[in-house]
Design an enzyme around this catalytic site. Structure first.
Site, PDB file in Angstrom:
ATOM      1  N   GLU A 166     -35.449 -37.174  10.284  1.00  0.00           N
ATOM      2  CA  GLU A 166     -35.343 -38.625  10.153  1.00  0.00           C
ATOM      3  C   GLU A 166     -36.627 -39.249   9.607  1.00  0.00           C
ATOM      4  O   GLU A 166     -36.593 -40.336   9.042  1.00  0.00           O
ATOM      5  CB  GLU A 166     -34.975 -39.258  11.496  1.00  0.00           C
ATOM      6  CG  GLU A 166     -33.550 -38.988  11.949  1.00  0.00           C
ATOM      7  CD  GLU A 166     -32.502 -39.717  11.121  1.00  0.00           C
ATOM      8  OE1 GLU A 166     -32.812 -40.781  10.547  1.00  0.00           O
ATOM      9  OE2 GLU A 166     -31.357 -39.208  11.026  1.00  0.00           O
TER      10      GLU A 166
ATOM     11  N   TYR B 296     -28.840 -38.588  18.777  1.00  0.00           N
ATOM     12  CA  TYR B 296     -27.782 -38.649  19.785  1.00  0.00           C
ATOM     13  C   TYR B 296     -27.873 -37.495  20.781  1.00  0.00           C
ATOM     14  O   TYR B 296     -27.372 -37.589  21.900  1.00  0.00           O
ATOM     15  CB  TYR B 296     -26.404 -38.585  19.105  1.00  0.00           C
ATOM     16  CG  TYR B 296     -25.909 -39.890  18.516  1.00  0.00           C
ATOM     17  CD1 TYR B 296     -26.717 -41.010  18.401  1.00  0.00           C
ATOM     18  CD2 TYR B 296     -24.594 -39.982  18.052  1.00  0.00           C
ATOM     19  CE1 TYR B 296     -26.248 -42.189  17.839  1.00  0.00           C
ATOM     20  CE2 TYR B 296     -24.108 -41.158  17.505  1.00  0.00           C
ATOM     21  CZ  TYR B 296     -24.930 -42.257  17.388  1.00  0.00           C
ATOM     22  OH  TYR B 296     -24.447 -43.414  16.850  1.00  0.00           O
ATOM     23  N   GLY B 297     -28.466 -36.390  20.370  1.00  0.00           N
ATOM     24  CA  GLY B 297     -28.453 -35.170  21.180  1.00  0.00           C
ATOM     25  C   GLY B 297     -28.908 -35.314  22.620  1.00  0.00           C
ATOM     26  O   GLY B 297     -28.254 -34.797  23.529  1.00  0.00           O
TER      27      GLY B 297
ATOM     28  N   CYS C 251     -21.279 -35.637  12.687  1.00  0.00           N
ATOM     29  CA  CYS C 251     -22.321 -35.473  13.702  1.00  0.00           C
ATOM     30  C   CYS C 251     -21.767 -34.501  14.731  1.00  0.00           C
ATOM     31  O   CYS C 251     -20.694 -34.750  15.297  1.00  0.00           O
ATOM     32  CB  CYS C 251     -22.631 -36.821  14.351  1.00  0.00           C
ATOM     33  SG  CYS C 251     -23.685 -36.741  15.811  1.00  0.00           S
ATOM     34  N   ASN C 252     -22.461 -33.404  14.939  1.00  0.00           N
ATOM     35  CA  ASN C 252     -21.962 -32.389  15.863  1.00  0.00           C
ATOM     36  C   ASN C 252     -21.878 -32.914  17.294  1.00  0.00           C
ATOM     37  O   ASN C 252     -20.917 -32.628  18.012  1.00  0.00           O
ATOM     38  CB  ASN C 252     -22.861 -31.156  15.811  1.00  0.00           C
ATOM     39  CG  ASN C 252     -22.650 -30.327  14.570  1.00  0.00           C
ATOM     40  OD1 ASN C 252     -21.849 -29.402  14.553  1.00  0.00           O
ATOM     41  ND2 ASN C 252     -23.354 -30.664  13.514  1.00  0.00           N
ATOM     42  N   THR C 253     -22.876 -33.689  17.719  1.00  0.00           N
ATOM     43  CA  THR C 253     -22.864 -34.219  19.078  1.00  0.00           C
ATOM     44  C   THR C 253     -21.672 -35.136  19.281  1.00  0.00           C
ATOM     45  O   THR C 253     -20.939 -35.030  20.277  1.00  0.00           O
ATOM     46  CB  THR C 253     -24.175 -34.971  19.376  1.00  0.00           C
ATOM     47  OG1 THR C 253     -25.294 -34.113  19.112  1.00  0.00           O
ATOM     48  CG2 THR C 253     -24.221 -35.427  20.821  1.00  0.00           C
TER      49      THR C 253
ATOM     50  N   CYS D 111     -26.052 -28.780  13.688  1.00  0.00           N
ATOM     51  CA  CYS D 111     -26.381 -30.204  13.591  1.00  0.00           C
ATOM     52  C   CYS D 111     -26.482 -30.485  12.106  1.00  0.00           C
ATOM     53  O   CYS D 111     -27.117 -29.720  11.366  1.00  0.00           O
ATOM     54  CB  CYS D 111     -27.705 -30.510  14.285  1.00  0.00           C
ATOM     55  SG  CYS D 111     -28.314 -32.193  14.003  1.00  0.00           S
ATOM     56  N   THR D 112     -25.857 -31.560  11.648  1.00  0.00           N
ATOM     57  CA  THR D 112     -25.838 -31.804  10.204  1.00  0.00           C
ATOM     58  C   THR D 112     -27.202 -32.212   9.661  1.00  0.00           C
ATOM     59  O   THR D 112     -27.394 -32.253   8.445  1.00  0.00           O
ATOM     60  CB  THR D 112     -24.783 -32.871   9.835  1.00  0.00           C
ATOM     61  OG1 THR D 112     -24.940 -34.024  10.672  1.00  0.00           O
ATOM     62  CG2 THR D 112     -23.378 -32.314   9.996  1.00  0.00           C
ATOM     63  N   HIS D 113     -28.169 -32.485  10.537  1.00  0.00           N
ATOM     64  CA  HIS D 113     -29.544 -32.694  10.075  1.00  0.00           C
ATOM     65  C   HIS D 113     -30.212 -31.381   9.651  1.00  0.00           C
ATOM     66  O   HIS D 113     -31.114 -31.387   8.810  1.00  0.00           O
ATOM     67  CB  HIS D 113     -30.393 -33.318  11.192  1.00  0.00           C
ATOM     68  CG  HIS D 113     -30.162 -34.776  11.424  1.00  0.00           C
ATOM     69  ND1 HIS D 113     -29.049 -35.260  12.066  1.00  0.00           N
ATOM     70  CD2 HIS D 113     -30.920 -35.862  11.113  1.00  0.00           C
ATOM     71  CE1 HIS D 113     -29.129 -36.581  12.147  1.00  0.00           C
ATOM     72  NE2 HIS D 113     -30.261 -36.961  11.577  1.00  0.00           N
TER      73      HIS D 113
ATOM     74  N   ASP E  37     -22.515 -40.720  11.106  1.00  0.00           N
ATOM     75  CA  ASP E  37     -23.471 -39.784  11.695  1.00  0.00           C
ATOM     76  C   ASP E  37     -24.500 -40.571  12.494  1.00  0.00           C
ATOM     77  O   ASP E  37     -24.620 -41.797  12.345  1.00  0.00           O
ATOM     78  CB  ASP E  37     -24.177 -38.968  10.605  1.00  0.00           C
ATOM     79  CG  ASP E  37     -25.145 -37.939  11.180  1.00  0.00           C
ATOM     80  OD1 ASP E  37     -24.690 -37.103  11.993  1.00  0.00           O
ATOM     81  OD2 ASP E  37     -26.344 -37.975  10.852  1.00  0.00           O
ATOM     82  N   SER E  38     -25.262 -39.855  13.314  1.00  0.00           N
ATOM     83  CA  SER E  38     -26.323 -40.489  14.080  1.00  0.00           C
ATOM     84  C   SER E  38     -27.489 -40.921  13.193  1.00  0.00           C
ATOM     85  O   SER E  38     -28.341 -41.694  13.626  1.00  0.00           O
ATOM     86  CB  SER E  38     -26.847 -39.525  15.152  1.00  0.00           C
ATOM     87  OG  SER E  38     -27.429 -38.383  14.543  1.00  0.00           O
TER      88      SER E  38
END
Length: 269
Positions: free
Chosen positions: A151, A41-42, A72-74, A183-185, A9-10
């Site tokens: 983050e 990353y977005g 990570c979706n992006t 987004c996994t965040h 993931d980012s």
């Protein structure tokens, strides 16, 4: 069969997927890489995200994993097909599982999607949803301020509530009955997002469905772990190890209370 499942993931967002895989498949070893030094990353160009994803995959391949999960979706939106074409093991993303979960949930056939700028711009969720249900209506919104909050571990701060409310103001009047956290965040902020959107909107996290897909693929390929020994998970980050470990320990909690975990800092950059 005893090889690890590699998750990338980012940053810390993929921990939402890792937690669910650890819950559903407790015998499986996890190797996790969070690129916290280069998150988010977005907003980055697709070519840069693809480059970063290739770097991390190359790094993880040295551990000979049996599967790669792009949590990570992006990165899923722009890099997954390239990664699938170049590695000899199964590669799973998070977009199609999230889309399937939304299709199962919606009754109005109107689905909202929030995500990073890169994910929303790619229209990956729209394509995935309409592959399953061509007439479904999709309402999308980029929420670029969410990932930096997560983050920094700011899940419940007053500032976070205001940022979420402001970011989602455009969606509050939309007639959707479910909202994909694209987004996994974002599941880290699910309490705040749910409060803003109201109880009439179901929140969809791709983590559960992704873990089920991982389990199904490994089962059909005869690759599920069979050892009764407790797996030792490895968690890598490329940035601040203290913040990463603090967030990871808080989020994984029960999953790592009885399972050995090794925390490491990578220097792939």
């Amino acid at each position: 069969m005893q090889q690890a499942i590699a998750i990338l993931d980012s940053g810390v967002g993929g921990l939402t997927v890792a937690k669910e895989i650890m819950r559903q498949l407790p015998q499986e070893k996890i190797i996790y890489f969070g690129d916290t030094a280069r998150t988010p990353y977005g907003p980055r160009p697709a070519e840069e995200v693809i480059h970063f994803t290739h770097q991390i995959v190359d790094y993880l391949l040295q551990y000979h994993p049996k599967m790669i999960v792009i949590a990570c979706n992006t990165a899923t939106a722009v890099a997954m097909e390239e990664i699938r074409a170049r590695v000899p093991i199964p590669v799973v993303g998070v977009i199609h599982p999230g889309a399937r979960a939304a299709i199962k949930t919606t009754r109005k056939q109107i689905v909202g999607v929030i995500g990073t700028e890169g994910t929303i711009k790619s229209r990956a969720y729209e394509f995935a949803l309409r592959q399953i249900s061509p007439t479904i209506q999709v309402v999308t919104k980029a929420c670029p301020l969410f990932v930096p909050l997560v983050e920094r571990g700011m899940f419940r701060a007053d500032q976070t509530s205001q940022v979420v409310a402001d970011s989602l103001a455009d969606l509050q009047g939309a007639p959707m009955d479910c909202l994909i956290l694209g987004c996994t965040h974002y599941p880290f902020l699910s309490d705040v997002i749910g409060s803003v959107m109201g109880p009439q909107v179901s929140l969809i996290s791709s983590a559960d469905e992704t873990a089920r897909e991982v389990s199904t693929i490994l089962y059909h390929k005869g690759m599920l772990a069979t050892s009764p020994a407790m797996p030792v998970h490895q968690f890598f980050c490329s940035g601040d190890p203290l913040m990463f470990k603090k967030i990871a320990q808080s989020w994984l909690n029960e999953q790592i209370r009885v399972t050995p975990v090794v925390w490491q800092v990578s220097h792939i950059i």
